[in-house]
Write an enzyme that holds these catalytic residues in place. Structure first.
Site, short mmCIF file in Angstrom:
data_model
loop_
_atom_site.label_atom_id
_atom_site.label_comp_id
_atom_site.label_asym_id
_atom_site.label_seq_id
_atom_site.Cartn_x
_atom_site.Cartn_y
_atom_site.Cartn_z
N CYS A 27 -0.25 -33.14 1.02
CA CYS A 27 0.20 -34.52 0.82
C CYS A 27 -0.94 -35.47 0.47
CB CYS A 27 0.88 -35.01 2.10
SG CYS A 27 -0.24 -34.97 3.49
N ASP A 30 -3.12 -36.64 2.55
CA ASP A 30 -3.51 -37.50 3.68
C ASP A 30 -4.87 -37.07 4.25
OD1 ASP A 30 -1.25 -38.85 3.30
OD2 ASP A 30 -0.18 -38.10 5.03
N CYS A 32 0.46 -39.87 7.69
CA CYS A 32 1.83 -40.23 8.07
C CYS A 32 1.98 -40.36 9.58
CB CYS A 32 2.78 -39.16 7.56
SG CYS A 32 2.60 -37.63 8.49
N CYS A 76 1.60 -31.46 9.00
CA CYS A 76 0.83 -32.65 9.38
C CYS A 76 -0.03 -32.38 10.61
CB CYS A 76 1.77 -33.81 9.68
SG CYS A 76 3.01 -34.07 8.41
#
Ligand code: FES
Length: 140
Positions: free
Chosen positions: A34, A36, A59, A103
């Site tokens: 992603c 991130d 996130c 994540c």
């Protein structure tokens, strides 16, 4: 409900957020899926992690997992912190939706990257395999 109460709590009131000016180790990792980014700071005294802070451009699940990860490694010996898996972090949060599990990898890898930085700075020998799969942000 998609997210557990613990996830919501750590997302809304993240623990140990911020920068650490006098950190003994700093790890910055990126999530290939992603984009991130997670930065983790550790303070080490006699082989024990006495303080942890994190900062993220990530996130809500990355925030929640890193928040609980900092609580899980604070006060632990470095070797114990290296054992922290993203699975253990997800379990401690009472689960994450399947598509958000990636994540939690950011939290695990950021801890490892900070420890590696500490080892490098202090000339401490270590098993390179432990750190092999990490996506270091500055390497990309
Ligand atoms: Fe990027 Fe969660 S979507 S870390």
């Amino acid at each position: 409900m998609l997210y557990s109460e613990k996830v919501m709590d750590h997302f809304q009131n993240p623990r140990n957020v911020g920068k650490m000016e006098d950190a003994d180790g700093v790890g910055e990792v990126g999530n290939a899926k992603c984009g991130d980014i997670m930065k983790m700071y550790i303070k080490v005294d006699k082989g024990r992690i006495t303080d942890v802070k994190f900062n993220t451009f990530g996130c809500g699940s990355a925030i929640a997992t890193s928040s609980i990860a900092t609580e899980m490694i604070k006060g632990k010996r470095i070797e114990e912190a290296l054992q922290l898996s993203n699975k253990a972090v997800v379990e401690a949060l009472d689960g994450l939706p399947a598509h958000k599990v990636h994540c939690s990898v950011l939290a695990e890898e950021a801890v490892k990257a900070a420890v590696k930085d500490y080892y490098d700075k202090n000339g401490i020998e270590y098993d390179r395999e432990v750190f092999e799969k990490i996506e270091y942000e500055h390497c990309r």
